[in-house]
Design a protein around this motif. Structure first.
Motif, PDB file in Angstrom:
ATOM      1  N   MET A 134     -36.124 -34.186 -29.979  1.00  8.66           N
ATOM      2  CA  MET A 134     -36.276 -32.752 -29.955  1.00  8.66           C
ATOM      3  C   MET A 134     -37.247 -32.065 -30.680  1.00  8.66           C
ATOM      4  SD  MET A 134     -33.564 -29.826 -29.135  1.00  8.66           S
ATOM      5  CE  MET A 134     -32.474 -30.043 -30.694  1.00  8.66           C
ATOM      6  N   GLY A 135     -38.371 -31.423 -30.019  1.00  7.64           N
ATOM      7  CA  GLY A 135     -39.093 -30.565 -30.921  1.00  7.64           C
ATOM      8  C   GLY A 135     -38.947 -29.077 -30.367  1.00  7.64           C
ATOM      9  N   GLY A 136     -39.918 -28.307 -30.850  1.00  8.55           N
ATOM     10  CA  GLY A 136     -40.045 -26.879 -30.403  1.00  8.55           C
ATOM     11  C   GLY A 136     -39.275 -25.911 -31.421  1.00  8.55           C
ATOM     12  N   ASN A 137     -39.049 -24.883 -30.911  1.00 11.09           N
ATOM     13  CA  ASN A 137     -38.593 -23.806 -32.017  1.00 11.09           C
ATOM     14  C   ASN A 137     -37.198 -23.987 -32.363  1.00 11.09           C
ATOM     15  OD1 ASN A 137     -38.077 -21.311 -33.346  1.00 11.09           O
ATOM     16  ND2 ASN A 137     -39.456 -20.194 -31.719  1.00 11.09           N
ATOM     17  N   GLU A 138     -37.229 -24.086 -33.661  1.00 13.94           N
ATOM     18  CA  GLU A 138     -35.747 -24.234 -34.376  1.00 13.94           C
ATOM     19  C   GLU A 138     -34.855 -23.275 -34.337  1.00 13.94           C
ATOM     20  OE1 GLU A 138     -35.369 -26.492 -37.978  1.00 13.94           O
ATOM     21  OE2 GLU A 138     -37.506 -27.115 -37.827  1.00 13.94           O
ATOM     22  N   SER A 139     -35.382 -21.782 -33.962  1.00 14.36           N
ATOM     23  CA  SER A 139     -34.633 -20.782 -34.212  1.00 14.36           C
ATOM     24  C   SER A 139     -33.766 -20.459 -32.834  1.00 14.36           C
ATOM     25  CB  SER A 139     -35.560 -19.488 -34.343  1.00 14.36           C
ATOM     26  OG  SER A 139     -36.232 -19.333 -33.141  1.00 14.36           O
ATOM     27  N   VAL A 140     -34.077 -21.432 -31.820  1.00 14.75           N
ATOM     28  CA  VAL A 140     -33.352 -21.148 -30.694  1.00 14.75           C
ATOM     29  C   VAL A 140     -32.181 -21.955 -30.271  1.00 14.75           C
ATOM     30  CG1 VAL A 140     -33.754 -21.432 -27.826  1.00 14.75           C
ATOM     31  CG2 VAL A 140     -35.524 -20.661 -29.492  1.00 14.75           C
ATOM     32  N   GLY A 141     -31.268 -21.406 -30.284  1.00 19.78           N
ATOM     33  CA  GLY A 141     -29.742 -22.271 -30.232  1.00 19.78           C
ATOM     34  C   GLY A 141     -29.393 -23.090 -31.396  1.00 19.78           C
TER      35      GLY A 141
ATOM     36  N   GLN B 144     -28.106 -27.268 -33.036  1.00 18.10           N
ATOM     37  CA  GLN B 144     -28.287 -28.648 -32.410  1.00 18.10           C
ATOM     38  C   GLN B 144     -27.289 -28.955 -31.696  1.00 18.10           C
ATOM     39  OE1 GLN B 144     -30.872 -30.760 -33.444  1.00 18.10           O
ATOM     40  NE2 GLN B 144     -31.763 -29.657 -35.224  1.00 18.10           N
ATOM     41  N   SER B 145     -25.957 -28.583 -31.514  1.00 18.31           N
ATOM     42  CA  SER B 145     -24.954 -29.090 -30.788  1.00 18.31           C
ATOM     43  C   SER B 145     -25.183 -28.540 -29.530  1.00 18.31           C
ATOM     44  CB  SER B 145     -23.653 -28.544 -31.384  1.00 18.31           C
ATOM     45  OG  SER B 145     -23.666 -27.243 -31.503  1.00 18.31           O
ATOM     46  N   ASP B 146     -26.055 -27.592 -29.060  1.00 17.17           N
ATOM     47  CA  ASP B 146     -26.055 -27.113 -27.654  1.00 17.17           C
ATOM     48  C   ASP B 146     -26.926 -28.421 -26.608  1.00 17.17           C
ATOM     49  OD1 ASP B 146     -24.910 -24.785 -28.261  1.00 17.17           O
ATOM     50  OD2 ASP B 146     -27.243 -23.781 -28.470  1.00 17.17           O
ATOM     51  N   TYR B 147     -27.402 -29.361 -27.544  1.00 18.31           N
ATOM     52  CA  TYR B 147     -28.221 -30.257 -26.983  1.00 18.31           C
ATOM     53  C   TYR B 147     -27.603 -31.676 -26.988  1.00 18.31           C
ATOM     54  CZ  TYR B 147     -31.814 -26.448 -26.965  1.00 18.31           C
ATOM     55  OH  TYR B 147     -32.258 -25.547 -26.976  1.00 18.31           O
ATOM     56  N   GLN B 148     -26.207 -31.551 -27.337  1.00 21.37           N
ATOM     57  CA  GLN B 148     -25.443 -33.113 -27.419  1.00 21.37           C
ATOM     58  C   GLN B 148     -25.318 -33.645 -26.168  1.00 21.37           C
ATOM     59  OE1 GLN B 148     -21.767 -32.077 -29.104  1.00 21.37           O
ATOM     60  NE2 GLN B 148     -21.195 -34.388 -29.178  1.00 21.37           N
ATOM     61  N   TRP B 149     -25.281 -33.176 -24.881  1.00 23.52           N
ATOM     62  CA  TRP B 149     -25.242 -33.931 -23.771  1.00 23.52           C
ATOM     63  C   TRP B 149     -26.385 -34.625 -23.621  1.00 23.52           C
ATOM     64  CZ3 TRP B 149     -27.884 -35.028 -19.551  1.00 23.52           C
ATOM     65  CH2 TRP B 149     -27.301 -35.691 -18.393  1.00 23.52           C
TER      66      TRP B 149
END
Length: 328
Positions: free
Chosen positions: A163-170, A172-177
């Motif tokens: 995963m890349g992009g803006n670290e200020s959004v959400g 890490q756990s939001d992307y666990q799926w």
């Protein structure tokens, strides 16, 4: 042979972000797309800060519309990388920019990229593997689509997910799926953290997503307990010193923490991130690190050994790349 002439392994390279400005301008001219606002008078990319960099990056991607465009782009990137002594590279590929997340379209783009990579290996002696990435600021639902594309094309060439992009959004756990989906497909895992996010973002990456590599990760230097955890878990950092300096994380190479992290036992590697945006090459990274820390050939050989061990490739490829390093 100078340190800049040594063979190199690069693990952190954004495919579209490696596009030479002249290449993007030529495509824009061919397609009659006005991108004049993203370039400086000297023809280089123009951005103010990290958020604006992301905007310019995505604007440049607007001219990359077909698999043939990505075939041409891949050849341009690999010719430049090989000219800088890179013998093995992993590139971050986003289905969002290659077919908009449509699986059939993604396969077409991927076939074009792989064909170009095979051609480049024959011509330039550089091996490429793909790491599919979701884009954090596009959100968790879009990340699921990218993970599905990754899982459906996992194999000897698509070997990782990140995963890349803006670290200020959400978080890490939001992307666990998405990461669980990729892991179940046999893909190796990495994610950006510890760049503009603090050390806690690195801890979240390794605990919540279970990644074995972290893109950047340099803010870990602020937390001794985290450094020990990185060492204990044998996590490898994909460090991009030139990128960090240009984006203002550190004032210069001398102040960069890569040497301190390495001395503390953390596994570190060296990459360029988005080289034309940050006015760097792998040759320049080696030169600047040698100047800043007095690193010599054996230090860079050790970095390559770390990178080769952490590479998301099969063992036959690893052995082939090792022979290239030994011959040089």
């Amino acid at each position: 042979m100078t340190v800049a002439d040594l063979p190199k392994i690069e693990l952190h390279l954004h495919h579209e972000g490696a596009a030479p400005p002249a290449f993007i301008r030529q495509l824009a001219h061919e397609k009659r797309i006005d991108l004049s606002g993203i370039f400086k008078p000297d023809g280089s990319y123009d951005f103010r800060d990290f958020t604006h960099f992301l905007s310019v990056y995505e604007s440049a991607c607007k001219v990359l519309k077909t698999p043939e465009d990505f075939h041409r782009l891949t050849l341009a990137i690999l010719e430049e990388s090989a000219a800088n002594g890179v013998v093995y590279s992993e590139t971050f590929l986003s289905p969002d920019f290659c077919g908009g997340g449509d699986l059939a379209a993604w396969r077409d783009y991927l076939n074009a990229i792989q064909d170009a990579a095979d051609e480049a290996e024959r011509k330039f002696g550089i091996t490429l593997r793909g790491v599919v990435t979701c884009v954090r600021h596009f959100g968790p639902e879009q990340a699921k689509i990218s993970a599905h594309c990754a899982a459906e094309t996992a194999g000897d060439w698509i070997t990782g997910f990140g995963m890349g992009g803006n670290e200020s959004v959400g978080a890490q756990s939001d992307y666990q799926w998405a990461f669980d989906c990729a892991r179940e497909a046999g893909l190796r895992l990495t994610t950006h953290a510890g760049e503009f996010g603090g050390p806690e973002s690195v801890r979240d990456a390794i605990r919540d997503l279970g990644v074995e590599r972290v893109g950047h990760g340099v803010r870990a230097i602020e937390d001794p307990d985290l450094i020990r955890e990185l060492v204990d878990r044998e996590v490898t950092l994909e460090v991009c010193p030139g990128s960090n300096v240009v984006l203002g994380l550190f004032p210069n190479f001398d102040a960069h923490p890569i040497a301190k992290l390495r001395d503390a036992g953390v596994k570190v590697t060296v990459s360029t991130d988005d080289p034309p945006f940050f006015h760097t090459t792998m040759r320049r990274e080696y030169e600047m690190l040698s100047k800043a820390f007095g690193w010599e050939a054996e230090d860079f050989a050790a970095l390559n050994d770390t990178a080769l061990a952490a590479a998301f490739c099969d063992e036959d490829t690893r052995a082939r790349v090792k022979k290239r390093l030994e011959r040089s």
